[in-house]
Design a protein around this motif. Structure first.
Motif, PDB file in Angstrom:
ATOM      1  N   LEU A   1       0.831  -1.208   0.000  1.00 27.97           N
ATOM      2  CA  LEU A   1       0.000   0.000   0.000  1.00 27.97           C
ATOM      3  C   LEU A   1       0.865   1.257   0.000  1.00 27.97           C
ATOM      4  O   LEU A   1       0.498   2.278  -0.580  1.00 27.97           O
ATOM      5  N   ALA A   2       2.026   1.154   0.679  1.00 31.04           N
ATOM      6  CA  ALA A   2       2.893   2.321   0.790  1.00 31.04           C
ATOM      7  C   ALA A   2       3.549   2.648  -0.542  1.00 31.04           C
ATOM      8  O   ALA A   2       4.005   3.769  -0.758  1.00 31.04           O
ATOM      9  N   ALA A   3       3.607   1.653  -1.410  1.00 31.26           N
ATOM     10  CA  ALA A   3       4.319   1.867  -2.667  1.00 31.26           C
ATOM     11  C   ALA A   3       3.439   2.521  -3.724  1.00 31.26           C
ATOM     12  O   ALA A   3       3.931   2.940  -4.761  1.00 31.26           O
ATOM     13  N   ILE A   4       2.140   2.619  -3.464  1.00 32.89           N
ATOM     14  CA  ILE A   4       1.252   3.221  -4.457  1.00 32.89           C
ATOM     15  C   ILE A   4       1.425   4.734  -4.432  1.00 32.89           C
ATOM     16  O   ILE A   4       1.324   5.356  -3.383  1.00 32.89           O
ATOM     17  N   PRO A   5       1.675   5.361  -5.597  1.00 28.07           N
ATOM     18  CA  PRO A   5       1.850   6.822  -5.627  1.00 28.07           C
ATOM     19  C   PRO A   5       0.554   7.525  -5.238  1.00 28.07           C
ATOM     20  O   PRO A   5      -0.544   7.018  -5.498  1.00 28.07           O
ATOM     21  N   SER A   6       0.698   8.709  -4.653  1.00 20.51           N
ATOM     22  CA  SER A   6      -0.493   9.356  -4.112  1.00 20.51           C
ATOM     23  C   SER A   6      -1.452   9.773  -5.221  1.00 20.51           C
ATOM     24  O   SER A   6      -2.659   9.834  -5.011  1.00 20.51           O
ATOM     25  N   ILE A   7      -0.926  10.024  -6.403  1.00 25.88           N
ATOM     26  CA  ILE A   7      -1.819  10.408  -7.503  1.00 25.88           C
ATOM     27  C   ILE A   7      -2.794   9.276  -7.825  1.00 25.88           C
ATOM     28  O   ILE A   7      -3.958   9.505  -8.138  1.00 25.88           O
ATOM     29  N   ILE A   8      -2.288   8.036  -7.700  1.00 22.63           N
ATOM     30  CA  ILE A   8      -3.151   6.873  -7.961  1.00 22.63           C
ATOM     31  C   ILE A   8      -4.252   6.814  -6.906  1.00 22.63           C
ATOM     32  O   ILE A   8      -5.419   6.552  -7.205  1.00 22.63           O
ATOM     33  N   TYR A   9      -3.861   7.050  -5.656  1.00 20.88           N
ATOM     34  CA  TYR A   9      -4.869   7.098  -4.595  1.00 20.88           C
ATOM     35  C   TYR A   9      -5.932   8.135  -4.930  1.00 20.88           C
ATOM     36  O   TYR A   9      -7.129   7.908  -4.749  1.00 20.88           O
ATOM     37  N   GLY A  10      -5.473   9.287  -5.417  1.00 21.60           N
ATOM     38  CA  GLY A  10      -6.411  10.357  -5.745  1.00 21.60           C
ATOM     39  C   GLY A  10      -7.388   9.924  -6.823  1.00 21.60           C
ATOM     40  O   GLY A  10      -8.613  10.088  -6.695  1.00 21.60           O
ATOM     41  N   ILE A  11      -6.838   9.338  -7.887  1.00 15.76           N
ATOM     42  CA  ILE A  11      -7.700   8.901  -8.997  1.00 15.76           C
ATOM     43  C   ILE A  11      -8.675   7.835  -8.520  1.00 15.76           C
ATOM     44  O   ILE A  11      -9.870   7.866  -8.824  1.00 15.76           O
ATOM     45  N   TRP A  12      -8.144   6.900  -7.751  1.00 15.11           N
ATOM     46  CA  TRP A  12      -9.006   5.835  -7.235  1.00 15.11           C
ATOM     47  C   TRP A  12     -10.107   6.422  -6.351  1.00 15.11           C
ATOM     48  O   TRP A  12     -11.266   6.024  -6.407  1.00 15.11           O
TER      49      TRP A  12
ATOM     50  N   THR B   1     -23.466  14.364  -4.385  1.00 14.35           N
ATOM     51  CA  THR B   1     -23.850  13.340  -5.357  1.00 14.35           C
ATOM     52  C   THR B   1     -22.641  12.812  -6.121  1.00 14.35           C
ATOM     53  O   THR B   1     -22.744  11.843  -6.865  1.00 14.35           O
ATOM     54  N   THR B   2     -21.502  13.449  -5.938  1.00 12.60           N
ATOM     55  CA  THR B   2     -20.297  12.992  -6.636  1.00 12.60           C
ATOM     56  C   THR B   2     -19.379  12.194  -5.721  1.00 12.60           C
ATOM     57  O   THR B   2     -18.510  11.476  -6.191  1.00 12.60           O
ATOM     58  N   GLY B   3     -19.565  12.344  -4.414  1.00 11.85           N
ATOM     59  CA  GLY B   3     -18.683  11.666  -3.476  1.00 11.85           C
ATOM     60  C   GLY B   3     -17.364  12.388  -3.283  1.00 11.85           C
ATOM     61  O   GLY B   3     -16.431  11.829  -2.699  1.00 11.85           O
TER      62      GLY B   3
ATOM     63  N   ILE C   1     -11.469   9.408  -6.460  1.00 12.88           N
ATOM     64  CA  ILE C   1     -12.523  10.138  -7.169  1.00 12.88           C
ATOM     65  C   ILE C   1     -13.306   9.232  -8.112  1.00 12.88           C
ATOM     66  O   ILE C   1     -14.496   9.424  -8.339  1.00 12.88           O
ATOM     67  N   ALA C   2     -12.641   8.187  -8.627  1.00 12.95           N
ATOM     68  CA  ALA C   2     -13.301   7.339  -9.618  1.00 12.95           C
ATOM     69  C   ALA C   2     -14.046   6.165  -8.993  1.00 12.95           C
ATOM     70  O   ALA C   2     -15.048   5.708  -9.521  1.00 12.95           O
ATOM     71  N   VAL C   3     -13.557   5.661  -7.900  1.00 18.73           N
ATOM     72  CA  VAL C   3     -14.133   4.444  -7.330  1.00 18.73           C
ATOM     73  C   VAL C   3     -14.770   4.699  -5.961  1.00 18.73           C
ATOM     74  O   VAL C   3     -15.974   4.536  -5.772  1.00 18.73           O
ATOM     75  N   LEU C   4     -13.921   5.119  -5.006  1.00 22.15           N
ATOM     76  CA  LEU C   4     -14.418   5.236  -3.644  1.00 22.15           C
ATOM     77  C   LEU C   4     -15.496   6.309  -3.534  1.00 22.15           C
ATOM     78  O   LEU C   4     -16.517   6.111  -2.861  1.00 22.15           O
TER      79      LEU C   4
END
Ligand SMILES: Nc1ncnc2c1ncn2[C@@H]1O[C@H](COP(=O)(O)OP(=O)(O)OP(=O)(O)O)[C@@H](O)[C@H]1O
Ligand SMILES: [Mg+2]
Lengths: 297, 317
Positions: free
Chosen positions: B121-132, B164-166, B134-137
């Motif tokens: 989990l620590a190796a995932i770049p923060s930009i990916i967390y951001g995209i995930w 409504t967008t989360g 907004i797109a998924v969570l």
């Protein structure tokens, strides 16, 4: 001044609904001087084989440990004394891959029976370790009461105070610590810490007390103090003590068992166990005699 | 406390002690490294103060939107603290639970793979967390937040109206929690594993169950490390930029409502958004907010240190 009261509630016997009072043959006592305050339980091991994974550490061990007596276990390093001792209260199985074959009967109840809870076993068969290890974040009082606070038992504060005082007195520590019960236990000397550990183990009123080289980290004076204490404690508990100190075994125990090992890699075997006097004066085996007289290779 | 004549530690003013060349080289290197860190720290502080100074001293009318500096910074500080607090509240209990699971409960094989996954989990770049986020969570959170605002709307946190967008504070906090989980968990796990065997065995020998043993010995032993790990995590959450910038829908409102689409921004996210388009005094204002962030993280660290040292003095290990 030592107000040891008879306060043994034999909970497990009720819970287990075993035979009400099994084998009760009081052995011919070598030192009939000590009075018994509370009848403790006996342990009978039958054909114990103790393993670490595939490695057989102790082989075919059968022994009767008499109630309210001190049984000393001696033998050279690595021959399985600690292993055997830890199999008596199911501490052995905590090691990865470790297992035990055979039976250990506590007053006739097999502690390795399928439906037996190891937690209940350890409440009845307490243990004192080689290194004094009081809980560092707890006060002296909290350490002594630690076992009582466990196990869903609700104990009233006043009652708890009484037990703590009695246990510390019983461990010959009360006078030294009564003014600083709320101080961290880490501030005690090694010998005091070990006596605190004994108080902690006895506070829950077990039936049997196992001690694995309890004096090896202590100086001669503290050692003698603990031996005195052991002599007191056997009025209430059955005691098994591992020691490398021949004099200690001779002084403090009623029975002595000698573990030996053929060669390294072989399992340890309990080769002889008898009254201490006999082991030290006139043992059955030559190897025992060699070991106790210090002529061991 | 009486010292023997030979091994006497140097009393103050008792002249020079004998020192070996190796020791001298080593201590020289250590001092140099320590000094470098101090200089860098001081350099950053001086730069921030120097660049923030024009904004601090400027008349209110020159500042963006004609708001005073305090009024400008306060919502950002609020948003920063709120998102980080959510992250810590969620991440720390989870991290402790996972750390205990891997160090004391799970069998070896399982515990190894769980630890490995958490470390990943620590190796995932923060930009990916951001995209995930907004797109998924975010979208996934919408029905939940809707339900929360319907049934628990009386609690200020779930006042609504639900976004409504989360793109809410709650989702930002959750993502931050995931991001700091590995560090908190790793620190906690390391220390839980080091709990002395003797203490664990004594507890068990007193008839403690495994959970009682953990409460009696493992948790007290690891407490200061868990605090330290949490502060490391908090430091990361306070400064986290990318994920929050992407996820949060920002209006600058100060509110405890975690599920609406009106949210305060955070200092770091605000700098990231505004900096490229700023010039002149606006840059100084942004740097002033950076100075505040710097001060907050320093304060958090110092606070953690006092907690740890107090525990150590109190007889912990
Ligand atoms: N955790 C373990 N895993 C595998 N083998 C072990 C473990 N602990 C002990 N053994 C082995 O079991 C044998 C008996 O060890 P044990 O500790 O019971 O000896 P001991 O008689 O208590 O020795 P000492 O007098 O030195 O304490 C030794 O061969 C030892 O190497
Ligand atoms: Mg041993």
């Amino acid at each position: 001044m030592n107000e040891t009261e008879t306060m043994k509630e034999k909970e497990m016997v009720d819970a287990q609904a075993g035979p009400a009072d099994p084998i009760m043959d009081p052995p011919a006592s070598p030192s009939a001087t000590a009075t018994v305050d509370a009848k403790a339980k006996r342990i009978d091991a039958e054909d114990l084989n103790i393993y670490y994974g595939d490695f057989l550490a102790v082989k075919d061990c059968s022994v009767n440990i008499h109630p309210n007596k001190v049984t000393a276990l001696i033998g050279s390093s690595g021959c399985g004394k600690s292993t055997f001792l830890r199999s008596l209260n199911r501490m052995h199985e905590l090691i990865d891959g470790a297992r035990v074959e055979g039976k250990v009967l506590l007053d006739g109840t097999d502690i390795y029976a399928r439906n037996m809870d190891p937690v209940l076993v350890r409440q009845q068969i307490g243990m004192v370790f080689q290194q004094p290890n009081p809980f560092p974040t707890m006060s002296i009082y909290e350490n002594t009461a630690a076992g009582l606070r466990l196990n869903r038992k609700k104990t009233k504060k006043t009652e708890l105070d009484g037990i703590v005082e009695r246990s510390l007195t019983g461990a010959h520590l009360w006078d030294e610590v009564k003014d600083r019960l709320d101080k961290p236990a880490g501030g005690l000397s090694g010998g005091q810490q070990q006596r605190l550990c004994i108080a902690r183990a006895t506070a829950i009123e077990p039936e049997v007390l196992l001690m694995d080289e309890p004096c090896s980290a202590l100086d001669p004076i503290a050692t003698l103090a603990i031996e005195d204490l052991i002599n007191e404690l056997k009025k209430r508990f059955t005691i098994v003590i591992v020691t490398h100190n021949m004099q200690q075994a001779a002084r403090a125990s009623d029975y002595t068992g000698f573990f030996n090992i053929e060669k390294s890699g072989d399992p340890g075997v309990l080769v002889e166990i008898d009254e201490t006097e006999k082991i030290f004066s006139n043992p059955r085996l030559k190897e025992t005699e060699d070991y106790v007289s210090g002529r061991f290779g | 406390m009486s010292a023997g004549p030979i091994s006497a530690p140097e009393a103050p003013g008792s002249g020079k002690a004998i020192r070996r060349p190796g020791d001298r080289v080593f201590s020289g290197l250590a001092i140099a490294a320590g000094l470098t860190i101090l200089i860098v720290l001081a350099g950053v502080a001086i730069f921030l103060i120097g660049e923030a100074w024009p904004a601090i001293t400027a008349p209110v009318s020159d500042l963006p939107d004609g708001k005073s500096l305090i009024h400008y910074i306060w919502p950002l500080v609020f948003g920063t603290l709120l998102s980080s607090t959510i992250a810590i509240i969620i991440a720390v209990p989870m991290a402790i639970a996972v750390a205990l699971f891997t160090s004391h409960i799970a069998p070896k094989a399982i515990s190894m793979s769980v630890s490995y996954l958490v470390d990943l989990l620590a190796a995932i770049p923060s930009i990916i967390y951001g995209i995930w986020g907004i797109a998924v969570l975010g979208p996934a959170s919408v029905p939940v937040t809707q339900w929360l605002s319907d049934h628990f709307g009386f609690i200020p946190f779930f006042d609504g109206p639900a976004s409504t967008t989360g793109r809410t504070m709650l989702v930002a906090g959750l993502v931050l929690a995931l991001m700091i989980l590995p560090i908190v968990c790793a620190v906690a796990r390391e220390v839980f594993q080091q709990t002395p065997k003797g203490l664990q065995e004594s507890a068990l020998a007193l008839g403690a169950t495994r959970w009682e043993m953990i409460r009696m010995v493992v948790l007290p032993f690891g407490r200061s490390a868990v605090v330290a790990g949490s502060m490391l995590g908090l430091g990361r959450a306070l400064g986290e930029t990318m994920a929050v910038t992407i996820i949060l829908s920002v209006t600058g409102t100060i509110t405890f409502d975690l599920i609406s689409s009106e949210n305060p921004s955070t200092i770091a996210a605000n700098i990231a958004l505004q900096f490229p388009e700023s010039s002149g005094l606006d840059v100084n204002v942004l740097i002033a907010t950076g100075l505040v962030l710097f001060a907050i993280t320093l304060a958090v660290n110092m606070f953690a240190r006092t907690i740890i040292s107090r525990r150590e003095a109190a007889g912990g290990r």
